[in-house]
Design an enzyme around this catalytic site. Sequence first.
Site, PDB file in Angstrom:
ATOM      1  N   ARG A  23       0.904  -1.065  -0.058  1.00 48.54           N
ATOM      2  CA  ARG A  23      -0.012  -0.032  -0.008  1.00 48.54           C
ATOM      3  C   ARG A  23       0.944   1.238   0.019  1.00 48.54           C
ATOM      4  NH1 ARG A  23      -3.475  -2.802  -1.883  1.00 48.54           N
ATOM      5  NH2 ARG A  23      -4.926  -3.988  -0.590  1.00 48.54           N
ATOM      6  N   GLU A  30      -0.697   8.496  -6.690  1.00 49.08           N
ATOM      7  CA  GLU A  30      -0.500   7.631  -8.143  1.00 49.08           C
ATOM      8  C   GLU A  30      -1.379   8.247  -8.875  1.00 49.08           C
ATOM      9  OE1 GLU A  30      -1.197   3.426  -7.724  1.00 49.08           O
ATOM     10  OE2 GLU A  30       0.128   3.040  -6.141  1.00 49.08           O
ATOM     11  N   HIS A  86       2.355  -0.178 -10.438  1.00 54.84           N
ATOM     12  CA  HIS A  86       1.292  -0.757  -9.740  1.00 54.84           C
ATOM     13  C   HIS A  86       0.625  -1.957 -10.316  1.00 54.84           C
ATOM     14  CE1 HIS A  86      -2.070   0.254  -6.605  1.00 54.84           C
ATOM     15  NE2 HIS A  86      -1.887  -1.109  -6.825  1.00 54.84           N
TER      16      HIS A  86
END
Length: 119
Positions: free
Chosen positions: A32, A61, A80
């Site tokens: 995370r 992000e 990611h």
Amino acid sequence: VTVPETPETQGMFNFGQFQLMKDSAFFINIGRGATVELDDLVVALRDGQIAGAGLDVYQIEPLPSTHPLWKLPGVLLTPHVAGEGPYLEERRTDLFIENCKRFNAGLPLKNLVDKVNWY
């Protein structure tokens, strides 16, 4: 260590944590993004507190193209994608079907979220 993102874990990896690591250590985060203070990570890398980092998730992000992590040596950044892998869709489908069967039979479901603990 796998760490969920909860109010208690946000920013838990900060400069203090990086100072406790060996200067030869590499920090890896595929969990995370909010658990890591990126500015503190940059300082730790620049100061030689740690040797490098591999990140797939970020506090912000997508990671802005102007972020200093893009230019630091010893840093590997991926977009990611660490959650992908062979048989992932089949495993998700199998779990869904299993939980449907359990629900119909009045049995406890698998992988329930504990809303009190946020995961």
